[in-house]
Design a protein around this motif. Structure first.
Motif, PDB file in Angstrom:
ATOM      1  N   ILE A 236       0.868  -1.186   0.000  1.00 11.01           N
ATOM      2  CA  ILE A 236       0.000   0.000   0.000  1.00 11.01           C
ATOM      3  C   ILE A 236       0.901   1.231   0.000  1.00 11.01           C
ATOM      4  O   ILE A 236       1.734   1.390   0.892  1.00 11.01           O
ATOM      5  CB  ILE A 236      -0.908   0.010   1.256  1.00 11.01           C
ATOM      6  CG1 ILE A 236      -1.722  -1.281   1.325  1.00 11.01           C
ATOM      7  CG2 ILE A 236      -1.831   1.235   1.250  1.00 11.01           C
ATOM      8  CD1 ILE A 236      -2.284  -1.580   2.703  1.00 11.01           C
TER       9      ILE A 236
ATOM     10  N   THR B 228      -1.307  -5.476   2.148  1.00 11.13           N
ATOM     11  CA  THR B 228      -2.678  -5.925   2.401  1.00 11.13           C
ATOM     12  C   THR B 228      -2.665  -7.324   3.015  1.00 11.13           C
ATOM     13  O   THR B 228      -1.826  -8.155   2.669  1.00 11.13           O
ATOM     14  CB  THR B 228      -3.514  -5.950   1.104  1.00 11.13           C
ATOM     15  OG1 THR B 228      -2.953  -6.935   0.220  1.00 11.13           O
ATOM     16  CG2 THR B 228      -3.496  -4.604   0.393  1.00 11.13           C
TER      17      THR B 228
ATOM     18  N   PHE C  40      -2.906   0.348  -4.116  1.00  8.47           N
ATOM     19  CA  PHE C  40      -2.386  -1.023  -4.060  1.00  8.47           C
ATOM     20  C   PHE C  40      -3.006  -1.791  -5.212  1.00  8.47           C
ATOM     21  O   PHE C  40      -4.063  -1.392  -5.736  1.00  8.47           O
ATOM     22  CB  PHE C  40      -2.616  -1.700  -2.690  1.00  8.47           C
ATOM     23  CG  PHE C  40      -4.041  -1.777  -2.215  1.00  8.47           C
ATOM     24  CD1 PHE C  40      -4.562  -0.812  -1.365  1.00  8.47           C
ATOM     25  CD2 PHE C  40      -4.860  -2.850  -2.578  1.00  8.47           C
ATOM     26  CE1 PHE C  40      -5.870  -0.893  -0.899  1.00  8.47           C
ATOM     27  CE2 PHE C  40      -6.170  -2.946  -2.117  1.00  8.47           C
ATOM     28  CZ  PHE C  40      -6.674  -1.959  -1.287  1.00  8.47           C
TER      29      PHE C  40
ATOM     30  N   MET D 125      -6.918  -2.437  -6.022  1.00 11.96           N
ATOM     31  CA  MET D 125      -7.685  -1.699  -5.010  1.00 11.96           C
ATOM     32  C   MET D 125      -9.081  -1.360  -5.564  1.00 11.96           C
ATOM     33  O   MET D 125      -9.211  -0.955  -6.711  1.00 11.96           O
ATOM     34  CB  MET D 125      -6.943  -0.403  -4.665  1.00 11.96           C
ATOM     35  CG  MET D 125      -7.661   0.508  -3.710  1.00 11.96           C
ATOM     36  SD  MET D 125      -6.583   1.885  -3.212  1.00 11.96           S
ATOM     37  CE  MET D 125      -7.382   3.249  -4.037  1.00 11.96           C
TER      38      MET D 125
END
Ligand code: AMP
Ligand code: GLY
Length: 423
Positions: free
Chosen positions: A354, A379, A410, A413
């Motif tokens: 991230i 994550t 990320f 996402m």
């Protein structure tokens, strides 16, 4: 005081963020925690249902208070475990005892409680494998849509709403006869469908006194316009614009008061948070469900609006002196947008880095399924991070969250771009 929070989601990061601001908290621990709690507390890598390891940590770190985030350990009796052990009996545990946690652990138990105390809720009947034929007949007597609920905990997946009678019968068979949700669907509650808009009400209680926190609305479906599969929650708004003072008064008089009074009458030992899932049918509130904990992501908008020292409140809950507390609320709106892993709530990948967090301005990123790995934040779950903002209006707060989300990244996402669309 030394405080231990159990859990690892955005809710627990928010608890840690709020408790860490209290001068009364000396050392703060979170088990197991995430990359967000790691920055403001000490994470301890043990599971929330590993009571023996929790006891060892409580003794080792001289913990004075344990704050339970999720429902699982409560339904499994973590509070009772403390009370029944001389060595840790003195520790204050925030969360109801097992018997009271059944309000979330069993839908039938909750419905019986609601009926017994004349609290408005949907009409229902419950069935087992042996009464599946009566279940079919009951479905035939209803008008669609049909609401079927596995009695036990099913990780938020146990409620199925269907429009077609034959599909509803097949679902009932799958739940009861084919054990679709395992133990959780040995009993199934079939309910009258309630048509209206949902909101959540959060109550603190010490068992006799109560205080009401601000309302919030969460967005449960994965897709925009409230479509697609159910999730843990994709975003939240507080306060709820349609919860007028008159409506809030109905919630307090018809639902909150008889609920807390019901705990007392039924001898249900309850020190903790009560999360009442409500639906506004016409102008009247009805209860959809009780949860014996705070909501996630609702906590990420409710706690930022709480001006009090949270430790003062938790102590008053544990000591039975909640009547001495005046809840002070920030007048601003708070909103949060959940960033999730692509594929969630079905299969998704983990371990994605991230980036962009250092560029976030004027929003609070509450970490959920995110962990520190070799100095990077990666994550580790479906719901990854909740981006909370304040605003004079909820629209302004939402805009701020979306502006900051532009800076975050990320792989795969996903987030909903329409939080607040229906207000
Ligand atoms: P629950 O797990 O009990 O919160 O139910 C999940 C979702 O199903 C709720 O958030 C509602 O959207 C919906 N739901 C549950 N019960 C009913 C009902 N009786 N009528 C309409 N919708 C319901
Ligand atoms: N956001 C709903 C829940 O926490 O159950």
């Amino acid at each position: 005081m030394n405080i231990l929070i159990l859990g690892s989601g955005g809710r627990e990061h928010t608890f840690a963020w709020k408790i860490a601001q209290s001068p009364k908290c000396k050392n703060l621990f979170v088990a197991p925690g995430n990359s967000g709690t790691a920055k403001i507390a000490t994470n301890i890598n043990i599971g929330v249902n590993d009571f023996e390891s929790i006891k060892a940590i409580v003794l080792d770190k001289a913990i004075d208070m344990v704050v339970v985030g999720p429902e699982d350990p409560l339904v499994n009796g973590v509070h009772d475990y403390f009370l029944n052990d001389e060595a840790i009996k003195h520790v204050k545990v925030i969360g109801p005892q097992k018997e009271a946690a059944e309000l979330e652990g069993s839908k039938e138990f909750a419905k019986q409680f609601l009926y017994r105390h004349n609290i408005p809720t949907a009409a229902y009947e419950s069935f087992t494998k042996d009464t599946v034929e009566q279940g079919y007949a009951f479905l035939e007597s209803l008008t669609p849509p049909y609401v079927l609920k596995a009695d036990g905990l099913a990780a938020g997946k146990g409620v199925v709403i269907l429009n077609d009678l034959e599909e509803a019968k097949a679902e009932l068979k799958q739940m009861l006869v084919d054990a679709k949700f395992g133990e959780a669907s040995t009993k199934v509650v079939i309910e009258e469908f309630l048509d209206g808009i949902e909101l959540s009400c959060f109550v603190l209680t010490d068992g006799k006194n109560y205080k009401i926190l601000p309302t919030a609305k969460d967005y449960k479906r994965i897709g925009e316009g409230d479509t697609g599969l159910n999730t843990g929650g994709m975003g939240a708004v507080s306060p709820v614009p349609f919860a007028t003072p008159e409506f809030l008064n109905k919630i307090e008089e018809r639902i909150v008061k008889p609920t807390v009074e019901g705990f007392r009458k039924d001898n249900l030992p309850y020190v903790g948070f009560v999360f009442i899932g409500l639906i506004k049918v016409g102008d009247d509130p009805k209860v959809i469900e009780y949860n014996v904990r705070m909501g996630d992501p609702e906590t990420e908008v409710v706690f930022p609006r709480l001006k009090n020292d949270l430790v003062d409140i938790l102590l008053a809950m544990a000591n039975g002196t909640l009547n001495t507390i005046d809840i002070e609320i920030d007048e601003r709106a708070a909103t949060t947008i959940m960033l999730v892993s692509g594929g969630y709530p079905e299969a998704y990948e983990k371990g994605k880095e991230i980036t962009g967090l250092e560029a976030v301005e004027d929003s609070i990123p509450f970490h959920a399924g995110a962990q520190l790995e070799d100095g990077k934040i990666v994550t580790s779950g479906g719901r990854v991070m909740a981006i909370t903002s304040y605003g004079d209006t909820y629209q302004e707060a939402i805009k701020k969250s979306y502006q900051n989300i532009e800076k975050l990244h990320f792989d795969k996402m996903y987030y909903r771009k329409d939080i607040g669309f229906d207000l």
